[in-house]
Structures are given as structure tokens and as C-alpha cells.
Write a protein that holds these residues in place. Structure first.
Motif, PDB file in Angstrom:
ATOM      1  N   PHE A   1      -0.879 -14.268  -8.695  1.00 33.34           N
ATOM      2  CA  PHE A   1      -0.164 -13.828  -7.503  1.00 33.34           C
ATOM      3  C   PHE A   1       0.956 -14.836  -7.269  1.00 33.34           C
ATOM      4  N   TYR A   2       2.164 -14.350  -7.077  1.00 33.04           N
ATOM      5  CA  TYR A   2       3.282 -15.266  -6.883  1.00 33.04           C
ATOM      6  C   TYR A   2       4.177 -14.774  -5.748  1.00 33.04           C
ATOM      7  N   LYS A   3       4.808 -15.718  -5.073  1.00 34.46           N
ATOM      8  CA  LYS A   3       5.650 -15.394  -3.923  1.00 34.46           C
ATOM      9  C   LYS A   3       7.110 -15.321  -4.347  1.00 34.46           C
ATOM     10  N   ARG A   4       7.764 -14.213  -4.032  1.00 37.65           N
ATOM     11  CA  ARG A   4       9.168 -14.006  -4.355  1.00 37.65           C
ATOM     12  C   ARG A   4       9.876 -13.481  -3.108  1.00 37.65           C
ATOM     13  N   ASN A   5      10.847 -14.230  -2.635  1.00 38.43           N
ATOM     14  CA  ASN A   5      11.589 -13.849  -1.419  1.00 38.43           C
ATOM     15  C   ASN A   5      10.653 -13.578  -0.239  1.00 38.43           C
ATOM     16  N   GLY A   6       9.635 -14.443  -0.130  1.00 43.15           N
ATOM     17  CA  GLY A   6       8.710 -14.356   1.002  1.00 43.15           C
ATOM     18  C   GLY A   6       7.630 -13.306   0.871  1.00 43.15           C
ATOM     19  N   GLU A   7       7.609 -12.554  -0.235  1.00 40.68           N
ATOM     20  CA  GLU A   7       6.597 -11.515  -0.427  1.00 40.68           C
ATOM     21  C   GLU A   7       5.742 -11.822  -1.653  1.00 40.68           C
ATOM     22  N   TRP A   8       4.454 -11.446  -1.565  1.00 46.72           N
ATOM     23  CA  TRP A   8       3.524 -11.716  -2.661  1.00 46.72           C
ATOM     24  C   TRP A   8       3.490 -10.553  -3.642  1.00 46.72           C
ATOM     25  N   LYS A   9       3.498 -10.891  -4.923  1.00 44.59           N
ATOM     26  CA  LYS A   9       3.424  -9.921  -6.006  1.00 44.59           C
ATOM     27  C   LYS A   9       2.334 -10.373  -6.986  1.00 44.59           C
TER      28      LYS A   9
ATOM     29  N   HIS B   1       1.947 -19.918  -5.918  1.00 44.20           N
ATOM     30  CA  HIS B   1       1.209 -19.201  -6.967  1.00 44.20           C
ATOM     31  C   HIS B   1      -0.289 -19.321  -6.678  1.00 44.20           C
ATOM     32  N   VAL B   2      -1.016 -18.216  -6.888  1.00 45.36           N
ATOM     33  CA  VAL B   2      -2.482 -18.247  -6.866  1.00 45.36           C
ATOM     34  C   VAL B   2      -2.927 -17.561  -8.156  1.00 45.36           C
ATOM     35  N   ALA B   3      -3.320 -18.361  -9.141  1.00 46.05           N
ATOM     36  CA  ALA B   3      -3.647 -17.843 -10.474  1.00 46.05           C
ATOM     37  C   ALA B   3      -5.160 -17.711 -10.636  1.00 46.05           C
ATOM     38  N   PHE B   4      -5.596 -16.584 -11.201  1.00 45.98           N
ATOM     39  CA  PHE B   4      -7.014 -16.314 -11.409  1.00 45.98           C
ATOM     40  C   PHE B   4      -7.372 -16.412 -12.886  1.00 45.98           C
ATOM     41  N   PHE B   5      -8.555 -16.960 -13.163  1.00 42.22           N
ATOM     42  CA  PHE B   5      -9.004 -17.105 -14.548  1.00 42.22           C
ATOM     43  C   PHE B   5     -10.518 -17.088 -14.604  1.00 42.22           C
TER      44      PHE B   5
ATOM     45  N   LYS C   1       0.829  -1.198   0.000  1.00 41.90           N
ATOM     46  CA  LYS C   1       0.000   0.000   0.000  1.00 41.90           C
ATOM     47  C   LYS C   1       0.869   1.257   0.000  1.00 41.90           C
ATOM     48  N   SER C   2       0.232   2.394  -0.201  1.00 38.12           N
ATOM     49  CA  SER C   2       0.970   3.660  -0.289  1.00 38.12           C
ATOM     50  C   SER C   2       1.731   3.976   0.997  1.00 38.12           C
ATOM     51  N   ASN C   3       1.242   3.454   2.135  1.00 38.83           N
ATOM     52  CA  ASN C   3       1.937   3.714   3.402  1.00 38.83           C
ATOM     53  C   ASN C   3       3.067   2.709   3.661  1.00 38.83           C
ATOM     54  N   GLY C   4       3.290   1.806   2.701  1.00 38.56           N
ATOM     55  CA  GLY C   4       4.392   0.857   2.828  1.00 38.56           C
ATOM     56  C   GLY C   4       4.030  -0.475   3.436  1.00 38.56           C
ATOM     57  N   SER C   5       2.801  -0.594   3.988  1.00 37.08           N
ATOM     58  CA  SER C   5       2.401  -1.865   4.596  1.00 37.08           C
ATOM     59  C   SER C   5       2.004  -2.876   3.524  1.00 37.08           C
ATOM     60  N   LYS C   6       2.130  -4.153   3.860  1.00 32.20           N
ATOM     61  CA  LYS C   6       1.838  -5.228   2.903  1.00 32.20           C
ATOM     62  C   LYS C   6       0.333  -5.508   2.850  1.00 32.20           C
ATOM     63  N   LEU C   7      -0.123  -5.849   1.669  1.00 35.09           N
ATOM     64  CA  LEU C   7      -1.519  -6.222   1.465  1.00 35.09           C
ATOM     65  C   LEU C   7      -1.610  -7.737   1.620  1.00 35.09           C
ATOM     66  N   LEU C   8      -2.182  -8.208   2.725  1.00 33.04           N
ATOM     67  CA  LEU C   8      -2.218  -9.647   2.995  1.00 33.04           C
ATOM     68  C   LEU C   8      -3.614 -10.243   2.875  1.00 33.04           C
ATOM     69  N   ASN C   9      -4.630  -9.391   2.947  1.00 30.60           N
ATOM     70  CA  ASN C   9      -6.006  -9.867   2.858  1.00 30.60           C
ATOM     71  C   ASN C   9      -6.683  -9.085   1.741  1.00 30.60           C
ATOM     72  N   ILE C  10      -6.962  -9.756   0.629  1.00 29.82           N
ATOM     73  CA  ILE C  10      -7.466  -9.035  -0.543  1.00 29.82           C
ATOM     74  C   ILE C  10      -8.737  -9.670  -1.100  1.00 29.82           C
ATOM     75  N   CYS C  11      -9.433  -8.876  -1.893  1.00 28.42           N
ATOM     76  CA  CYS C  11     -10.554  -9.369  -2.691  1.00 28.42           C
ATOM     77  C   CYS C  11     -10.194  -9.190  -4.159  1.00 28.42           C
ATOM     78  N   VAL C  12     -10.516 -10.176  -4.959  1.00 33.24           N
ATOM     79  CA  VAL C  12     -10.392 -10.055  -6.411  1.00 33.24           C
ATOM     80  C   VAL C  12     -11.809 -10.131  -6.970  1.00 33.24           C
ATOM     81  N   GLY C  13     -12.287  -9.011  -7.479  1.00 31.28           N
ATOM     82  CA  GLY C  13     -13.644  -8.945  -7.997  1.00 31.28           C
ATOM     83  C   GLY C  13     -13.658  -8.948  -9.512  1.00 31.28           C
ATOM     84  N   VAL C  14     -14.596  -9.697 -10.099  1.00 33.00           N
ATOM     85  CA  VAL C  14     -14.740  -9.751 -11.553  1.00 33.00           C
ATOM     86  C   VAL C  14     -16.125  -9.207 -11.915  1.00 33.00           C
ATOM     87  N   ASN C  15     -16.152  -8.268 -12.860  1.00 32.37           N
ATOM     88  CA  ASN C  15     -17.388  -7.611 -13.265  1.00 32.37           C
ATOM     89  C   ASN C  15     -17.545  -7.750 -14.781  1.00 32.37           C
ATOM     90  N   TRP C  16     -18.745  -8.074 -15.248  1.00 29.96           N
ATOM     91  CA  TRP C  16     -18.934  -8.203 -16.697  1.00 29.96           C
ATOM     92  C   TRP C  16     -20.370  -7.873 -17.087  1.00 29.96           C
TER      93      TRP C  16
END
Length: 202
Positions: free
Chosen positions: A169-177, A112-116, A15-30
Motif C-alpha cells: 500500500f503506498y500513498k500518492r498525492n495524499g491517497e492510498w493505493k 508505504h505499508v508492505a505485506f509479506f 469503493k464502487s460508490n466512490g468513497s475511499k477505503l480507509l479501514n481495511i483487513c488484509v487476510g491471508v489463507n493457506w
């Protein structure tokens, strides 16, 4: 300020304040498909299915969350349920299906957490008027802060495709990207997409 993602873009879940985003929602709209007749226009419901697959560092499948299985085995991922129509009256700004991920509770082997999304009735992506995903903090019914948006709307290159890999979403050096993929595939079934991602997108 939400990031407008582009295909192939990679971002840190920070996030903009530097903290990690650990709990997220992925929303799909169509949206629903508009059919033009001689004297009127009608709307054809669109049943897209948002899903995600979890893989370990060796690309082995650990779990799949979809309308068939609404929770992951570790309870870290939850699906809001199946939407069978899309937005029939234009974009209402709300997500049709939402998958929540708590990275702190994920199976430690998850890498890895892949969305489709799959078009359940085989409706072509080029005919769907709009489709987008957004990553945000909140719940399936409440948006606290949108972190990133990604538009996967009607593109001529999507013609003939009924499945799309949204991102990973993939984990690199213990952090999610997150890697925005936005690529259609020729798969017809959810199970095929899980394998396609395993072979090509991790």
C-alpha cells in the motif's frame, strides 16, 4: 464485486460508490501440505507468518507488525495472532491470519505499508497447495465486503523460496493505493525481508 488482482496490478482504494477505503483487513489463507505414503495420505501443518512493514517516503523503516509485535506503535495496525497449521482439512474459506489497517490513524510519516509472508519452518512455497490474500472491509472475524483478492498458490517459479512479498500500500498525492507484487524472495528471516522490500519493492 471483488477485484481479482494479477501480479503487478495497481488499484485505488476506492469503493464502487466512490468513497475511499480507509479501514481495511488484509487476510491471508493457506493450506497444509499433503504427503503421500504407500497406503495413505497425511497432512503436514504449515506455519506461515503474515507481517507488514511501514516505511516513510525516504524508505526508512518506521514499524513492523508480526506475530512478535501484534500492534503498531501508533495503534493503527493490528495482527490477529499466529496460526501454526494452515487449513488441515482443505480450504475452509476463512483467513488464517488477518492484519487490520486504519489508514486514518497511521503515523503521518508513513508512505508505504508492505505485506509479506514467511514460512517459519522453511517449508517450500511450491509444496503449499493454496495460498491467497484478500483485502476487505470488516473485522478479523467478520467480512462485510471483499474489495480485492489475490491468489499466490503453488507456482513452479516459487520453488526454493520460503518468503514472499505480497503487495504494497503506498500513498500518492495524499491517497492510498495498492500494488500487487506476489514475488518470492530468498530471505530466510523476517528481518531480511524488511530490508529486501526496502531495497527492491517500494
Amino acid at each position: 464485486m471483488a477485484i481479482n488482482l494479477e501480479k503487478g496490478q495497481r488499484i485505488n482504494l476506492e469503493k464502487s460508490n466512490g468513497s475511499k477505503l480507509l479501514n481495511i483487513c488484509v487476510g491471508v489463507n493457506w493450506g497444509a501440505i499433503e504427503k503421500k505414503g504407500f497406503f495413505s495420505k497425511t497432512k503436514e501443518a504449515v506455519d506461515l507468518d503474515a507481517s507488514c512493514a511501514v516505511y516513510d517516503e525516504n524508505k526508512n523503516t518506521l514499524d513492523v507488525v508480526s506475530f512478535r509485535q501484534l500492534k503498531s506503535n501508533d495503534q493503527a495496525i493490528r495482527h490477529s495472532g499466529d496460526d501454526l497449521t494452515g487449513d488441515l482439512n482443505g480450504d475452509d474459506g476463512l483467513d488464517n491470519e488477518v492484519i487490520t489497517v486504519d489508514f486514518s490513524r497511521l503515523n503521518p510519516k508513513a508512505n508505504h505499508v508492505a505485506f509479506f509472508i514467511n514460512s517459519f519452518r522453511g517449508q517450500d512455497f511450491k509444496d503449499i497447495p493454496f495460498a491467497s490474500i484478500r483485502i476487505y472491509e470488516g473485522t478479523p472475524t467478520r467480512v462485510n465486503e471483499v474489495f480485492a483478492k489475490y491468489d499466490v498458490a503453488n507456482d513452479p517459479t516459487f520453488a526454493g523460496s520460503v518468503t514472499m512479498v505480497l503487495g504494497n500500500f503506498y500513498k500518492r498525492n495524499g491517497e492510498w493505493k495498492f500494488n500487487a507484487i506476489g514475488t518470492p524472495t530468498r530471505d530466510r528471516r523476517l528481518e531480511e525481508t524488511v530490508v529486501t522490500i526496502q531495497q527492491n519493492y517500494l
